[in-house]
Motif scaffolding. Structure first.
Motif, PDB file in Angstrom:
ATOM      1  N   TRP A 128      -7.526   4.488   3.192  1.00  0.00           N
ATOM      2  CA  TRP A 128      -8.508   3.892   2.377  1.00  0.00           C
ATOM      3  C   TRP A 128      -7.133   3.620   0.801  1.00  0.00           C
ATOM      4  N   TRP A 182      -4.720   3.419   0.962  1.00  0.00           N
ATOM      5  CA  TRP A 182      -3.738   2.118   0.765  1.00  0.00           C
ATOM      6  C   TRP A 182      -4.913   0.464   0.445  1.00  0.00           C
ATOM      7  N   LEU A 183      -5.700   0.432   1.131  1.00  0.00           N
ATOM      8  CA  LEU A 183      -6.559  -0.914   1.022  1.00  0.00           C
ATOM      9  C   LEU A 183      -7.623  -0.799  -0.895  1.00  0.00           C
ATOM     10  N   LYS A 184      -7.704   0.463  -1.512  1.00  0.00           N
ATOM     11  CA  LYS A 184      -8.729   0.625  -2.382  1.00  0.00           C
ATOM     12  C   LYS A 184      -7.845   1.176  -3.364  1.00  0.00           C
ATOM     13  N   ARG A 185      -6.361   1.815  -3.753  1.00  0.00           N
ATOM     14  CA  ARG A 185      -5.779   2.615  -4.756  1.00  0.00           C
ATOM     15  C   ARG A 185      -4.413   0.999  -4.764  1.00  0.00           C
ATOM     16  N   ASP A 186      -4.494   0.821  -3.637  1.00  0.00           N
ATOM     17  CA  ASP A 186      -2.846   0.226  -4.059  1.00  0.00           C
ATOM     18  C   ASP A 186      -1.538   0.669  -3.331  1.00  0.00           C
ATOM     19  N   ALA A 187      -2.168   2.023  -2.522  1.00  0.00           N
ATOM     20  CA  ALA A 187      -1.260   2.458  -2.349  1.00  0.00           C
ATOM     21  C   ALA A 187      -0.077   1.746  -1.064  1.00  0.00           C
ATOM     22  N   SER A 188       0.576   2.354  -0.851  1.00  0.00           N
ATOM     23  CA  SER A 188       1.806   1.648   0.110  1.00  0.00           C
ATOM     24  C   SER A 188       1.384   1.567   1.798  1.00  0.00           C
ATOM     25  N   ALA A 189       1.441   0.757   2.289  1.00  0.00           N
ATOM     26  CA  ALA A 189       0.495   0.578   3.923  1.00  0.00           C
ATOM     27  C   ALA A 189       1.735   1.332   4.857  1.00  0.00           C
TER      28      ALA A 189
END
Length: 110
Positions: free
Chosen positions: A25, A27-34
């Motif tokens: 979540w 990664w997808l919503k907060r532009d965190a690292s993959a």
């Protein structure tokens, strides 16, 4: 003592499940690292393994686990997401947890 150990195991299981879903979540919503997908996969694998450690039939384990999951998710909401919980949140979590305790108490009798 059995119910206490079972409850702690359920809480560990719930944390693994929530973490395994929270990291993707982020990664997808907060532009965190993959790269967060790697520990998420490990957490979900650990979640599945932890569920197998209970001595009851899978349906009973899932039913009882649900009560602890509700409480853990609300605690996560409060302390990780920083959302203030209402009285009805706490009451619902307590009722769900009591349901889990009742189900686990009957595991040896079924």
């Amino acid at each position: 003592m059995f119910i206490f150990k079972t409850t702690l195991l359920f809480f560990a299981t719930a944390i693994c499940e929530i973490l395994g879903c929270y990291l993707p979540w982020l990664w997808l919503k907060r532009d965190a690292s993959a790269w967060l997908l790697l520990p998420a996969g490990v957490a979900l694998a650990l979640f599945v393994w932890l569920l197998t450690l209970h001595p009851a039939a899978s349906g009973r384990v899932y039913a009882a686990y649900g009560g602890v999951y509700v409480m853990t998710a609300l605690l996560w909401l409060r302390y990780v997401d920083g959302v203030r919980l209402s009285g009805t949140d706490w009451a619902g979590a307590a009722i769900a947890l009591c349901g889990m305790l009742i189900i686990v108490a009957g595991w040896g009798r079924a």
